[in-house]
Write an enzyme that holds these catalytic residues in place. Structure first.
Site, short mmCIF file in Angstrom:
data_model
loop_
_atom_site.label_atom_id
_atom_site.label_comp_id
_atom_site.label_asym_id
_atom_site.label_seq_id
_atom_site.Cartn_x
_atom_site.Cartn_y
_atom_site.Cartn_z
N ASP A 123 0.84 -1.18 0.00
CA ASP A 123 0.00 0.00 0.00
C ASP A 123 0.90 1.25 0.00
OD1 ASP A 123 -3.12 0.62 0.51
OD2 ASP A 123 -1.94 2.04 1.69
N ASP A 249 -7.16 -8.95 -4.09
CA ASP A 249 -7.16 -7.52 -3.79
C ASP A 249 -7.69 -6.76 -5.01
OD1 ASP A 249 -6.80 -5.01 -2.72
OD2 ASP A 249 -4.67 -4.92 -3.24
N HIS A 278 -6.36 -7.22 0.61
CA HIS A 278 -5.44 -6.09 0.46
C HIS A 278 -4.39 -6.10 1.56
CE1 HIS A 278 -4.03 -2.19 -0.81
NE2 HIS A 278 -4.21 -1.70 0.41
#
Length: 306
Positions: A123, A249, A278
């Protein structure tokens, strides 16, 4: 710049979180002092494995990876980005920019003088971590990217658009709910509470709130030029570069392809697909630790052979 600091008692007794805090002072360009927290577990003479979290989590995301790596005799370092975890939290949403985050973590990296780093980033840990690799390529021995990217204004996925709209319009940002929704398994109440711990109320969430809007998904976004410059460095990075995206994801699905095609070190790497959502660290922590342990072992063997 006004700065908030989460009270220490918010971090007492968290599930699976026995780790002592470490702090590094950095200075913003306007002179404001900021305290960045990190965990540092395992033998200090070992190659550092840098674990960088994203939005809206904190180093707690890596708790099981840290435990596994340290049990294997590896050194695991997991910082909290500014605005998250035990790190300081500027009070205004406008205090947070992509470039400020890069500058804050660059100073943190240099002040801790980390070298021969193996990076695992997911991320926003990738959006910032890969900028660190581009700024200090000599400090990194290998990189593992998971569910992340380094966008240069070329658009967004439907999954990201939905997340952006939700994050910017929901009256209260439900941190534990978001983390649970981004994992394949259900988090326990204690785990959800641990993710909520850094944020006593909504005033502490300005960094978490603004992050999705800072992703440079259009040519008009700030940091497009800086990310293009970072890509130019990554396109010369010939050290091991592994993609370890998850299989479920919706936000970053397919994002590994650009790294595999553009980064020299990725062309001969043994890439993998992890099980999970995710926040793959919650779904496949053992697999992540084993991957990093094996990567460090291979680097050591190569150095001995040379």
């Amino acid at each position: 710049m006004d700065v908030l600091r989460t009270p220490d008692e918010r971090f007492e007794g968290l599930a699976d979180w026995p780790y002592l805090p470490h702090y590094t002072a950095v200075a913003d360009a306007d002179g404001t002092a900021l305290r960045i927290h990190h965990v540092d577990e395992g033998p200090k003479d070992q190659r550092p494995i840098l674990l960088m979290h994203g939005e809206p989590s904190w180093a707690y995301l890596y708790r099981k990876v840290i435990a596994d790596l340290s049990a294997r005799g590896r050194r695991a370092i997991a910082p909290d980005l500014v605005g998250f975890g035990r790190s300081d939290k500027p009070a205004k949403r406008s205090d947070y920019t992509y470039e400020r985050h890069v500058a804050w973590m660059s100073e943190w990296l240099v002040r801790n003088d980390l070298k021969d780093i193996v990076l695992f980033c997911q991320d926003w840990g990738g959006l910032i971590g890969l900028r660190l690799v581009a700024a200090f390529p000599e400090r990194f021995s290998a990189v593992v990217v998971s569910n992340t990217g380094l966008p240069v204004g070329s658009g967004k996925s439907e999954g990201f658009e939905a997340w952006l709209n939700f994050s910017q319009n929901v009256p209260e940002l439900p941190i534990g709910f978001i983390l649970n929704g981004g994992t394949a398994r259900d988090l326990s109440d204690a785990e959800r509470a641990a993710y909520e711990a850094p944020f006593p109320d909504e005033t502490y969430k300005e960094g978490a709130r603004i992050f999705p809007a800072l992703v440079p998904i259009t040519p008009e976004h700030a940091s497009v030029a800086e990310n293009k410059a970072a890509w130019a460095v990554l396109e010369t990075f010939d050290k091991p570069f592994i993609t370890a995206f998850s299989d479920a994801d919706a936000i970053t699905r397919g994002g590994e392809a650009v790294f595999q095609s553009r980064v020299p070190g990725a062309r001969t790497a043994a890439h993998t697909t992890l099980k999970g959502g995710h926040f793959v660290q919650e779904d496949s922590p053992g697999e992540i630790a084993a991957l990093l342990d094996g990567l460090v072992a291979s680097l050591t063997q190569k150095e001995i052979a040379e």
